[in-house]
Write an enzyme that holds these catalytic residues in place. Structure first.
Site, PDB file in Angstrom:
ATOM      1  N   GLU A  84      36.477  85.814  57.058  1.00 54.74           N
ATOM      2  CA  GLU A  84      37.086  86.513  56.099  1.00 54.74           C
ATOM      3  C   GLU A  84      36.645  88.045  56.095  1.00 54.74           C
ATOM      4  O   GLU A  84      37.632  88.883  56.263  1.00 54.74           O
ATOM      5  CB  GLU A  84      36.630  86.113  54.729  1.00 54.74           C
ATOM      6  N   TYR A 132      38.161  92.014  69.758  1.00 57.22           N
ATOM      7  CA  TYR A 132      38.494  90.746  69.674  1.00 57.22           C
ATOM      8  C   TYR A 132      38.981  90.141  70.749  1.00 57.22           C
ATOM      9  O   TYR A 132      38.546  89.035  71.197  1.00 57.22           O
ATOM     10  CB  TYR A 132      39.255  90.286  68.489  1.00 57.22           C
TER      11      TYR A 132
END
Length: 159
Positions: A84, A132
């Protein structure tokens, strides 16, 4: 620098609230955080809580955190881990804290038998996107996130 990832405790709630606000400030939504310390304590640490948090410390100083929960894939017939929030204080970036958080959660996913580890990133957040991708994640370009909240959610639920 020594980086340690530890499971958050109820005593960390003020820190978590501070880091949530810092994340919201970074994401250009400083007024969006409605969660109180009581909300975080209840939803992260009360019996039946389904969300979890970890704290990243460098040399004993908290520099970041992550909040995650488990979702489910019917196609895989397995849980997934959904990240999250992940946030590292600006002064600690580039020193391995973010990578340590991400790798720790990947380890949690593997240990729990999860079939996926997923998260969302704002399309303007190029540093996060680059981070990422460098870690080996790939975007799911064919998917669009939909959301119902606030009055729209209440109205829809009422029919």
């Amino acid at each position: 620098m020594s980086v340690v990832i530890r499971t958050a405790t109820r005593a960390d709630v003020p820190l978590i609230r501070e880091l949530v606000q810092a994340l919201a400030d970074y994401e250009r939504e400083p007024d969006a955080v409605k969660a109180t310390e009581a909300d975080l304590a209840r939803t992260l640490f009360d019996d039946g809580a389904t969300a979890h948090s970890v704290i990243c410390e460098q040399d004993g100083v908290a520099v970041g955190f992550a909040v995650y929960f488990f979702n489910y894939s019917t196609w895989l017939g397995r849980n997934g881990l959904y990240l999250e929030d992940l946030f590292v204080r600006p002064e600690a970036r580039g020193q391995g804290a973010g990578l340590a958080l991400l790798r720790h959660l990947a380890g949690v996913a593997v240990a729990k038998g999860c079939g996926r580890f997923e998260w969302s990133v704002l399309d303007w957040n190029q540093p996060a996107i680059d981070f990422y991708r460098a870690a080996g994640a790939r975007p799911m370009d064919e998917w669009t996130v939909y959301r119902m909240d606030g009055q729209a959610l209440a109205d829809f639920a009422r029919g």
